[in-house]
Design an enzyme around this catalytic site. Structure first.
Site, PDB file in Angstrom:
ATOM      1  CD  GLU A   1      -2.883   0.910   2.398  1.00 56.16           C
ATOM      2  OE1 GLU A   1      -3.555   1.876   2.686  1.00 56.16           O
ATOM      3  OE2 GLU A   1      -2.831  -0.112   3.097  1.00 56.16           O
TER       4      GLU A   1
ATOM      5  CG  HIS B   1      -9.621   8.919   3.650  1.00 55.11           C
ATOM      6  ND1 HIS B   1     -10.085  10.106   3.136  1.00 55.11           N
ATOM      7  CD2 HIS B   1     -10.682   8.074   3.661  1.00 55.11           C
ATOM      8  CE1 HIS B   1     -11.373   9.982   2.838  1.00 55.11           C
ATOM      9  NE2 HIS B   1     -11.753   8.742   3.143  1.00 55.11           N
ATOM     10  CG  LEU B   2     -11.141   3.326   8.021  1.00 60.07           C
ATOM     11  CD1 LEU B   2     -10.117   2.716   8.965  1.00 60.07           C
ATOM     12  CD2 LEU B   2     -12.489   3.457   8.715  1.00 60.07           C
ATOM     13  CG  HIS B   3      -8.031   2.622   2.508  1.00 58.33           C
ATOM     14  ND1 HIS B   3      -7.242   3.517   3.206  1.00 58.33           N
ATOM     15  CD2 HIS B   3      -7.191   1.705   2.001  1.00 58.33           C
ATOM     16  CE1 HIS B   3      -5.981   3.156   3.102  1.00 58.33           C
ATOM     17  NE2 HIS B   3      -5.912   2.056   2.388  1.00 58.33           N
ATOM     18  CG  LEU B   4     -12.700  -3.269   3.830  1.00 60.78           C
ATOM     19  CD1 LEU B   4     -13.836  -3.363   4.839  1.00 60.78           C
ATOM     20  CD2 LEU B   4     -13.169  -3.862   2.518  1.00 60.78           C
TER      21      LEU B   4
END
Ligand SMILES: [Zn+2]
Length: 165
Positions: free
Chosen positions: A12, A119-122
């Site tokens: 990531e 920034h939260l993400h899945l």
């Protein structure tokens, strides 16, 4: 011999923007750019976007509109919508790409591998038997933009259809 759990989202860091901006926020604010940005579907407060540096075909991310770091900072409505979009992604990816499994997960915080930790993400990563063997192919970034555009055009209408139905 040490055996490592295969964690597709470890790559990531590549996604982190160097100018300090947040591409999740930029994408959310620019609906007209959805094809260019590879945004597959928008909910009321969350959206799904193809990962530009996929570990597998169809690797996508689901993010809330809210620029928050942790699940604790999201309200119930946004949490539920994230999971609804995850379910939608499972459905569409299954229909379009016929994977044999999925990895679904969050990286929260830098030590956990988050590249865009603000920034939260899945991540949703389709999996096929033996697919780890072809991962080095992804080093060839020249082929990726073409494949991603094609994938977006294949999948976005299905997301729209399924989301409406
Ligand atoms: Zn953001």
């Amino acid at each position: 011999m040490t055996r490592h759990l295969w964690a597709p989202w470890r790559i990531e860091y590549i996604l982190a923007e160097e100018d300090g901006g947040c591409f999740f926020c930029d994408y959310w604010a620019d609906p007209a750019g959805d094809e260019k940005n590879l945004v597959l579907v928008r909910g009321e407060r969350c959206f799904a976007v193809l990962n530009r540096y996929p570990y597998n075909g169809g690797h996508l991310m689901i993010a809330p509109e809210a620029h928050v770091r942790r699940l604790a900072d999201l309200d119930e409505g946004a949490l539920c919508e994230m999971m609804r979009l995850t379910r939608l992604a499972e459905k569409v990816l299954s229909a379009e790409l016929a994977p044999q499994g999925f990895n679904v997960g969050f990286n929260i915080g830098r030590p956990a591998g988050a590249g865009v930790e603000e920034h939260l993400h899945l991540h949703v990563v389709p999996r096929w038997e033996g697919d780890t063997n072809f991962m080095p192919v992804l080093d060839d970034t020249r082929v990726v933009p073409v494949a991603l555009g094609k994938l977006w055009r294949q999948m976005a209408p299905r997301f729209a259809e399924e989301a409406a139905g």
